[in-house]
Design a protein around this motif. Sequence first.
Motif, PDB file in Angstrom:
ATOM      1  N   ASP A  94       0.986  -8.007   5.894  1.00  0.00           N
ATOM      2  CA  ASP A  94       0.012  -7.893   4.826  1.00  0.00           C
ATOM      3  C   ASP A  94      -1.152  -7.006   5.263  1.00  0.00           C
ATOM      4  N   ALA A  95      -1.926  -6.545   4.297  1.00  0.00           N
ATOM      5  CA  ALA A  95      -3.085  -5.715   4.617  1.00  0.00           C
ATOM      6  C   ALA A  95      -4.020  -6.427   5.587  1.00  0.00           C
ATOM      7  N   HIS A 113      -2.632  -0.901   6.139  1.00  0.00           N
ATOM      8  CA  HIS A 113      -1.423  -1.105   5.347  1.00  0.00           C
ATOM      9  C   HIS A 113      -1.132   0.116   4.479  1.00  0.00           C
ATOM     10  N   ALA A 114      -2.166   0.782   4.004  1.00  0.00           N
ATOM     11  CA  ALA A 114      -1.983   1.962   3.161  1.00  0.00           C
ATOM     12  C   ALA A 114      -1.215   3.067   3.881  1.00  0.00           C
ATOM     13  N   GLU A 117       2.508   2.236   3.322  1.00  0.00           N
ATOM     14  CA  GLU A 117       2.943   2.057   1.936  1.00  0.00           C
ATOM     15  C   GLU A 117       3.841   3.184   1.431  1.00  0.00           C
ATOM     16  N   LEU A 120       7.557   2.295   2.166  1.00  0.00           N
ATOM     17  CA  LEU A 120       8.120   0.973   1.871  1.00  0.00           C
ATOM     18  C   LEU A 120       9.302   1.039   0.920  1.00  0.00           C
ATOM     19  N   ASP A 121       9.306   1.965  -0.029  1.00  0.00           N
ATOM     20  CA  ASP A 121      10.471   2.098  -0.904  1.00  0.00           C
ATOM     21  C   ASP A 121      11.713   2.461  -0.091  1.00  0.00           C
ATOM     22  N   GLU A 131      11.712  -5.528  -4.252  1.00  0.00           N
ATOM     23  CA  GLU A 131      10.279  -5.460  -3.948  1.00  0.00           C
ATOM     24  C   GLU A 131       9.741  -6.870  -3.706  1.00  0.00           C
ATOM     25  N   THR A 461       8.466  -4.190   8.865  1.00  0.00           N
ATOM     26  CA  THR A 461       7.351  -3.322   9.236  1.00  0.00           C
ATOM     27  C   THR A 461       7.777  -2.313  10.285  1.00  0.00           C
TER      28      THR A 461
END
Length: 479
Positions: A94-95, A113-114, A117, A120-121, A131, A461
Amino acid sequence: MIFQDMAAYRAASHAPRVAIVGGGVAGITIARKLDARGIPCVLFEAGGEEITEESQDFYKGVTVGDQYFDLDVTRLRYLGGSSNHWAGWCRVLDAYDFEPKSWIPNSGWPIRHADIEPFLDETRSILGLREFKPTHALTDNFGRMDLIKSDPVRFGMQFRDELEASRNVAVVLNTTVLELAGNGKAVTGAKLYSAGAPAGDFTAPYFVVATGGLENSRLLLWSNAQSNGAVVPNARALGRYWMEHPMYWAGNAFITNRDALEFDEDGECFMIPTPEALERRGLANFHIQLETMPYHGTKKMIAEMACYAPRLTEWVASAIGAHLQCSARVHIDWEQPPIESNHIALSQTERDAAGVPRMELHWKKGDLDRKTLVESMRMFGEEIALKDIGRLHISDWVLNGEDWPTDMELAGNHHMGGTRMGTDPATSVVDADSRVHGMENLYVAGSSVYSTAGQCTPTTTLTALSLRLGDHLARTVAS
């Protein structure tokens, strides 16, 4: 292209721009990313395509401190690496997990986290995930966490045909990088051991060490010892700040409002604390897993508790007719804080078949581990009682501060840290791009770069970070 040893590879006259050491999740993910960008690379896998006793023997070592798994069992040395025994549990950090915490020294990442991102797809596509659902509040201090049990991806099998067909990626099996050589600014080459014998030296413009959350440290420690510190010039943190996810059965719960906890189809519920609750109590991050038991298990638990928890037994007896819906075992997993003394070292007496010192893992749980265990269980018990969801019985060994049990899960087989990411070379090994501090062409991939462990399984991650590194390498090489 897949080659069985170094001799076969040399005959092919392949000219890589990037040499990747290790054919597990991180190494294969980076190789596929480079392949998609048309960049030639070689991937050295120390094992073959199947597990063998001879290959696993290289992973033998000792643990000093708390009881841990045998080091040649907790990881696998063949194509696909430890994805070959991965259980498939998926959750991305998580962020909050990337942020520093004032009550946990050395916590926080140099990225946020950004930064992962955008990948992540693709991570979900690789791992076969939908998702993740947002965490939503169940009580004032706990939220329901979406932890996905995917069909485990065995990277060696899943991507074998793709790697075989690639003209850019050359996978060289049964080939170990014994050590890297350097001049204090760049890696100048690697010494190889293939098919049971020395196999000469190898050079490439860029190197990525991706041998796993334990072995990355061993390779770099040995390389530094052989090169007089010219491979990791800022080596104070090398091998240190190693982390796991301790996990134990720590109590039993009687649930009177099952709907409030939203158990899944397997009768499980995963709960995480809010960041505010963690800060108020000064705890490391954790999650609670409730595993429901059938009715006969509930009756047995009540009978066993009658002697040592009479007040709770009385409450259960009064609730069992109209209100008691189920009982559940309460498991807890938590992140270890990054402690310098938890580290990987080279044995002074034992060597593997290629002459490299075996590993010593120095690992102990500390004061914050104990505090997180006790206080998290208390907080959870208070919360479900306050909301009239149920009652919690905390195991005596938890409340009494007894020795850590040796007949439970112990930990998650999650090997994190040792080459952690950061901005300060005194407390980290790689920078925000996973490049070794002070080195122009050396990168490290995998869970060993974790700065802080978070409370969830690392593979999701780890995959996103590997895609990010692959993207960075592709742009760097192209420029």
